[in-house]
Design a protein around this motif. Structure first.
Motif, mmCIF file in Angstrom:
data_model
loop_
_atom_site.group_PDB
_atom_site.id
_atom_site.type_symbol
_atom_site.label_atom_id
_atom_site.label_comp_id
_atom_site.label_asym_id
_atom_site.label_seq_id
_atom_site.Cartn_x
_atom_site.Cartn_y
_atom_site.Cartn_z
ATOM 1 N N LEU A 197 0.834 -1.213 0.000
ATOM 2 C CA LEU A 197 0.000 0.000 0.000
ATOM 3 C C LEU A 197 0.863 1.256 0.000
ATOM 4 O O LEU A 197 0.550 2.230 -0.705
ATOM 5 C CB LEU A 197 -0.944 -0.001 1.215
ATOM 6 C CG LEU A 197 -2.027 -1.089 1.210
ATOM 7 C CD1 LEU A 197 -2.725 -1.134 2.564
ATOM 8 C CD2 LEU A 197 -3.054 -0.850 0.099
ATOM 9 N N SER A 198 1.960 1.223 0.736
ATOM 10 C CA SER A 198 2.866 2.380 0.781
ATOM 11 C C SER A 198 3.515 2.608 -0.581
ATOM 12 O O SER A 198 3.620 3.738 -1.055
ATOM 13 C CB SER A 198 3.952 2.168 1.839
ATOM 14 O OG SER A 198 3.359 1.978 3.099
ATOM 15 N N GLN A 199 3.925 1.502 -1.229
ATOM 16 C CA GLN A 199 4.542 1.615 -2.565
ATOM 17 C C GLN A 199 3.543 2.164 -3.574
ATOM 18 O O GLN A 199 3.893 3.012 -4.395
ATOM 19 C CB GLN A 199 5.038 0.235 -3.023
ATOM 20 C CG GLN A 199 6.298 -0.235 -2.317
ATOM 21 C CD GLN A 199 6.596 -1.703 -2.606
ATOM 22 O OE1 GLN A 199 6.057 -2.271 -3.551
ATOM 23 N NE2 GLN A 199 7.433 -2.312 -1.788
ATOM 24 N N LEU A 200 2.316 1.683 -3.503
ATOM 25 C CA LEU A 200 1.293 2.168 -4.423
ATOM 26 C C LEU A 200 1.010 3.656 -4.215
ATOM 27 O O LEU A 200 0.827 4.412 -5.171
ATOM 28 C CB LEU A 200 -0.009 1.371 -4.247
ATOM 29 C CG LEU A 200 -0.003 -0.067 -4.788
ATOM 30 C CD1 LEU A 200 -1.218 -0.812 -4.301
ATOM 31 C CD2 LEU A 200 0.066 -0.090 -6.310
ATOM 32 N N ALA A 201 1.020 4.081 -2.947
ATOM 33 C CA ALA A 201 0.774 5.495 -2.632
ATOM 34 C C ALA A 201 1.902 6.357 -3.201
ATOM 35 O O ALA A 201 1.667 7.437 -3.756
ATOM 36 C CB ALA A 201 0.683 5.683 -1.119
ATOM 37 N N GLU A 202 3.140 5.857 -3.095
ATOM 38 C CA GLU A 202 4.304 6.581 -3.649
ATOM 39 C C GLU A 202 4.187 6.697 -5.168
ATOM 40 O O GLU A 202 4.447 7.755 -5.751
ATOM 41 C CB GLU A 202 5.601 5.852 -3.297
ATOM 42 C CG GLU A 202 6.119 6.162 -1.919
ATOM 43 C CD GLU A 202 7.335 5.319 -1.560
ATOM 44 O OE1 GLU A 202 8.104 4.970 -2.480
ATOM 45 O OE2 GLU A 202 7.493 4.995 -0.373
#
Length: 214
Positions: free
Chosen positions: A206-211
């Motif tokens: 989820l963090s990677q997708l947000a980035e």
């Protein structure tokens, strides 16, 4: 307001890893505060399962070649994972696997009422915690009614099989995308993640997708 992250989840309510994976994902979504929308899609683990179902332990041994010891070990592992996630697996010696084609039709109908997610959760609990017979249409109708859906309409949907073709089409669509096991989660319509990955891994995804979006 940013556009919500679309998460498509292909699953079957007979699949313990589907509820474990969803609960792990849910924790990660809460932890990251991700604005999201979830869409559930049908998959039948056992489309050839007869109406009366089959003893779960016998089925697992027959399908996967597990020994009774491996089967028990797997149950205990899932029970512990479920417990950490606030979900109770209460298998018994008489636990059964069921044919879920009608279950998926009822879910499809619940989606037209905006209640698919609620029914999906109720069905996981009915099957794994309460050991209810999801092969029995009367039980499916009861579960729908318990969450406030229209009992008469639910019974009619199962009786006339009005969504049978829609469910078959949806199952075939995901099979054509190469989905052969569940849970399968597709993030943002393009990133496929299979299996129950654990809270940390989902948080990282989820963090990677947000980035990437940022």
């Amino acid at each position: 307001m940013t556009e919500p992250l679309r998460i498509d989840i292909v699953s079957d309510v007979m699949c313990p890893w589907c509820i474990i994976g969803y609960r792990q994902l849910s924790k990660a979504l809460d932890a990251t505060g991700t604005h999201h929308e979830i869409h559930w899609h049908p998959f039948e683990l056992n489309p050839q399962m007869p109406p009366e179902g089959q003893n779960t332990r016998e089925h697992i041994i027959e399908k996967y070649g597990s020994t009774p010891e491996q089967s028990e070990q797997s149950r205990q592992q899932m029970k512990a994972l479920g417990s950490d996630l606030g979900f109770a697996f209460e298998w018994t010696e008489d636990s059964r696997m069921h044919n879920t084609f009608n279950t998926h039709q009822l879910l499809h109908w619940a989606n037209t009422q905006g209640r698919m997610h609620d029914l999906k959760m109720a069905l996981f609990t009915a099957h794994f915690t309460d050991q209810r017979n999801l092969s029995d249409d009367a039980v499916l109708v009861d579960i729908a009614a318990e969450i406030g859906l229209d009992r008469v309409e639910a019974a009619a949907v199962l009786d006339d099989q009005r969504f049978a073709n829609d469910v078959r089409s949806a199952e075939q669509f995901w099979q054509k995308q190469g989905i052969s096991g569940v849970p399968a989660m597709v993030f943002d319509r393009k990133h496929l993640v299979t299996g129950a990955q654990g809270v940390e891994n989902y948080t990282s995804i989820l963090s990677q997708l947000a980035e990437m979006k940022g």
